[in-house]
Motif scaffolding. Structure first.
Motif, PDB file in Angstrom:
ATOM      1  N   TYR A  29       0.321  -0.809  -3.316  1.00 57.30           N
ATOM      2  CA  TYR A  29       1.171   0.199  -2.703  1.00 57.30           C
ATOM      3  C   TYR A  29       1.998   0.795  -3.829  1.00 57.30           C
ATOM      4  O   TYR A  29       2.678   0.085  -4.552  1.00 57.30           O
ATOM      5  CB  TYR A  29       2.068  -0.441  -1.643  1.00 57.30           C
ATOM      6  CG  TYR A  29       1.272  -1.027  -0.493  1.00 57.30           C
ATOM      7  CD1 TYR A  29       0.955  -0.251   0.621  1.00 57.30           C
ATOM      8  CD2 TYR A  29       0.838  -2.354  -0.516  1.00 57.30           C
ATOM      9  CE1 TYR A  29       0.225  -0.778   1.676  1.00 57.30           C
ATOM     10  CE2 TYR A  29       0.109  -2.887   0.540  1.00 57.30           C
ATOM     11  CZ  TYR A  29      -0.195  -2.088   1.627  1.00 57.30           C
ATOM     12  OH  TYR A  29      -0.920  -2.610   2.665  1.00 57.30           O
ATOM     13  N   GLU A  30       1.936   2.101  -4.000  1.00 57.55           N
ATOM     14  CA  GLU A  30       2.575   2.760  -5.142  1.00 57.55           C
ATOM     15  C   GLU A  30       4.097   2.798  -5.052  1.00 57.55           C
ATOM     16  O   GLU A  30       4.773   2.847  -6.076  1.00 57.55           O
ATOM     17  CB  GLU A  30       2.022   4.171  -5.319  1.00 57.55           C
ATOM     18  CG  GLU A  30       0.576   4.209  -5.793  1.00 57.55           C
ATOM     19  CD  GLU A  30       0.369   3.637  -7.188  1.00 57.55           C
ATOM     20  OE1 GLU A  30       1.241   3.801  -8.058  1.00 57.55           O
ATOM     21  OE2 GLU A  30      -0.686   3.009  -7.400  1.00 57.55           O
ATOM     22  N   THR A  31       4.645   2.820  -3.826  1.00 55.34           N
ATOM     23  CA  THR A  31       6.097   2.826  -3.661  1.00 55.34           C
ATOM     24  C   THR A  31       6.493   1.842  -2.569  1.00 55.34           C
ATOM     25  O   THR A  31       5.643   1.422  -1.764  1.00 55.34           O
ATOM     26  CB  THR A  31       6.636   4.222  -3.275  1.00 55.34           C
ATOM     27  OG1 THR A  31       6.190   4.539  -1.941  1.00 55.34           O
ATOM     28  CG2 THR A  31       6.166   5.296  -4.254  1.00 55.34           C
ATOM     29  N   GLU A  32       7.759   1.525  -2.491  1.00 53.22           N
ATOM     30  CA  GLU A  32       8.279   0.623  -1.458  1.00 53.22           C
ATOM     31  C   GLU A  32       8.041   1.214  -0.063  1.00 53.22           C
ATOM     32  O   GLU A  32       7.826   0.493   0.891  1.00 53.22           O
ATOM     33  CB  GLU A  32       9.768   0.365  -1.679  1.00 53.22           C
ATOM     34  CG  GLU A  32      10.390  -0.617  -0.730  1.00 53.22           C
ATOM     35  CD  GLU A  32       9.846  -2.039  -0.837  1.00 53.22           C
ATOM     36  OE1 GLU A  32       9.818  -2.750   0.186  1.00 53.22           O
ATOM     37  OE2 GLU A  32       9.444  -2.438  -1.952  1.00 53.22           O
ATOM     38  N   GLY A  33       8.055   2.534   0.056  1.00 54.37           N
ATOM     39  CA  GLY A  33       7.885   3.187   1.347  1.00 54.37           C
ATOM     40  C   GLY A  33       6.446   3.516   1.713  1.00 54.37           C
ATOM     41  O   GLY A  33       6.194   4.055   2.788  1.00 54.37           O
ATOM     42  N   SER A  34       5.494   3.185   0.857  1.00 51.86           N
ATOM     43  CA  SER A  34       4.087   3.495   1.134  1.00 51.86           C
ATOM     44  C   SER A  34       3.530   2.592   2.230  1.00 51.86           C
ATOM     45  O   SER A  34       3.743   1.381   2.210  1.00 51.86           O
ATOM     46  CB  SER A  34       3.239   3.296  -0.127  1.00 51.86           C
ATOM     47  OG  SER A  34       3.610   4.175  -1.142  1.00 51.86           O
TER      48      SER A  34
END
Length: 156
Positions: A29-34
């Motif tokens: 997952y590229e970001t915490e929100g992905s």
């Protein structure tokens, strides 16, 4: 004052995965929100103009019980690479996880030129979704009123 909720952080579900080429990183997952993780191309592939091609996604994934894996296009892929999914989305069933069941990304090249996907390039994204098997109950009639078809809410 609005009520604040104290939600305990839920532990992450463990999913069995096998990398075909271990020198490439695991999907992440590229970001915490992905919500979706990225698939990487296992090898450099050329997709001919106006043709459908398959890009090896480098992994075999065993979906957990009552879950399916959706393979979705990355939002930037049509603009940057002129590639679209000819089938809209891909669906990986729980039993598609044998020794030869590498996830392949099916794409259609909409451009007039050949498109090269480089080894290690992010090519699609995966999203796990909860599923449930159902049992059909056949009836003589459905009693709900018709609401129309495609675009029917535009006429209201």
């Amino acid at each position: 004052m609005p009520k604040q909720h104290n939600l305990a952080r839920v532990g992450k579900m463990k999913v069995k995965i096998h990398r075909i080429d271990a020198s490439l990183t695991l999907p992440k997952y590229e970001t915490e929100g992905s919500f979706a993780f990225d698939f990487l191309a296992r090898e450099t592939v050329t997709i001919k103009s106006k043709e459908i091609g398959l890009i090896p996604g480098n992994v075999i994934i065993q979906c957990p019980q009552d879950m399916a894996l959706l393979v979705l296009p990355r939002s930037s892929t049509p603009r940057k690479k002129s590639l679209i999914f000819p089938h809209s989305i891909g669906l990986i069933d729980r039993d598609y996880c044998g020794k030869e069941d590498e996830i392949l990304i099916q794409v259609y090249n909409i451009s007039e030129e050949d498109v090269v996907i480089e080894r290690g390039e992010r090519i699609a994204q995966g999203l796990f979704v909860q599923t449930q098997k159902i049992e059909f109950e056949e009836v003589k009639n459905i009693t709900e009123p018709s609401r129309g078809g495609f675009g029917s809410t535009d006429n209201k």
